[in-house]
Design an enzyme around this catalytic site. Structure first.
Site, PDB file in Angstrom:
ATOM      1  CE  LYS A 137     -33.951   2.083 -76.345  1.00  0.00           C
ATOM      2  NZ  LYS A 137     -34.970   2.764 -75.502  1.00  0.00           N
ATOM      3  CG  ASP A 140     -30.473   5.225 -73.119  1.00  0.00           C
ATOM      4  OD1 ASP A 140     -29.772   6.263 -73.021  1.00  0.00           O
ATOM      5  OD2 ASP A 140     -30.019   4.314 -71.970  1.00  0.00           O
TER       6      ASP A 140
END
Ligand code: SF4
Length: 212
Positions: free
Chosen positions: A124, A142
């Site tokens: 991420k 996310d």
């Protein structure tokens, strides 16, 4: 659903979100790549707003990769504690800055492989850097990205890497980074995890599968 159909729907979703949120920027404040890495680490299980309150003081006290690499992790921890998980975040930030200094000449690398070698940096965070700093195609999976993509029917996965794999062929590469920022904005404004999604007020109403 046929590939062509879901791809066309995904592109329509990209266009709608672009019209609804023309300014799609990262909600973490940072003006340098290494600061973004630090902010992203602090944002784990913390709000971006809280991180943005803490980082000005952190970067004023240690204004460079070298300065933060040489800082005592216990002193970093004392500053970042309000973001939660202070000890592990301080330890990762310290180790990450030392590796940036010692292996990468103080520069944040621009490949997924090199970014993933940094302490505390997962896919991420790496995708956020690749997209925001280097302008490369990047899907930042996310919590908002995963929730909205599932609700819209663009993926049925929960694992971030699998969601990323499903979205990559659906989202035009030049749009992927901004698309993820827009999902954050749309998730907060309309399609929240905390309240029932406001489908009646949603610009994606006719494009969304509403797997709620
Ligand atoms: S239509 Fe409803 S479920 Fe779908 S994105 Fe909009 S608010 Fe979320």
């Amino acid at each position: 659903m046929a590939d062509a159909e879901i791809r066309a729907r995904a592109e329509a979703i990209v266009d709608r979100l672009k019209a609804a949120y023309p300014d799609a920027e990262c909600t973490l404040d940072s003006d340098e790549a290494w600061k973004l890495l630090v902010s992203v680490r602090l944002a784990a299980q913390c709000t971006d707003a809280r991180v943005n309150e803490i980082t000005p003081g952190l970067f004023a006290r240690w204004p460079s990769v070298d300065a933060l690499a040489e800082a005592d992790p216990a002193e970093i921890e004392a500053v970042v504690r309000p973001c939660g998980l202070g000890r592990s975040k301080a330890r990762d930030i310290s180790a990450c800055m030392r590796m940036l200094r010692d292996r990468f000449g103080g520069r944040v690398p621009d490949t997924m492989e090199a970014l993933l070698s940094l302490p505390g940096v997962g896919r991420k965070s790496a995708n956020l850097v690749l997209g925001d700093v280097y302008g490369k195609p990047a899907i930042v999976t996310d919590t908002h990205c995963i929730r909205l993509s599932r609700r819209m029917g663009l993926t049925d996965q929960k694992d971030p890497a699998r969601v990323e794999r499903d979205l990559l062929p659906l989202i035009p590469p030049g749009e992927s980074n901004a698309f993820c920022h827009r999902l954050v904005l749309h998730g907060r404004a309309v399609c929240s995890a905390r309240t029932h999604p406001r489908c009646e007020a949603c610009c994606l109403n006719d494009l969304c599968d509403k797997h709620i």
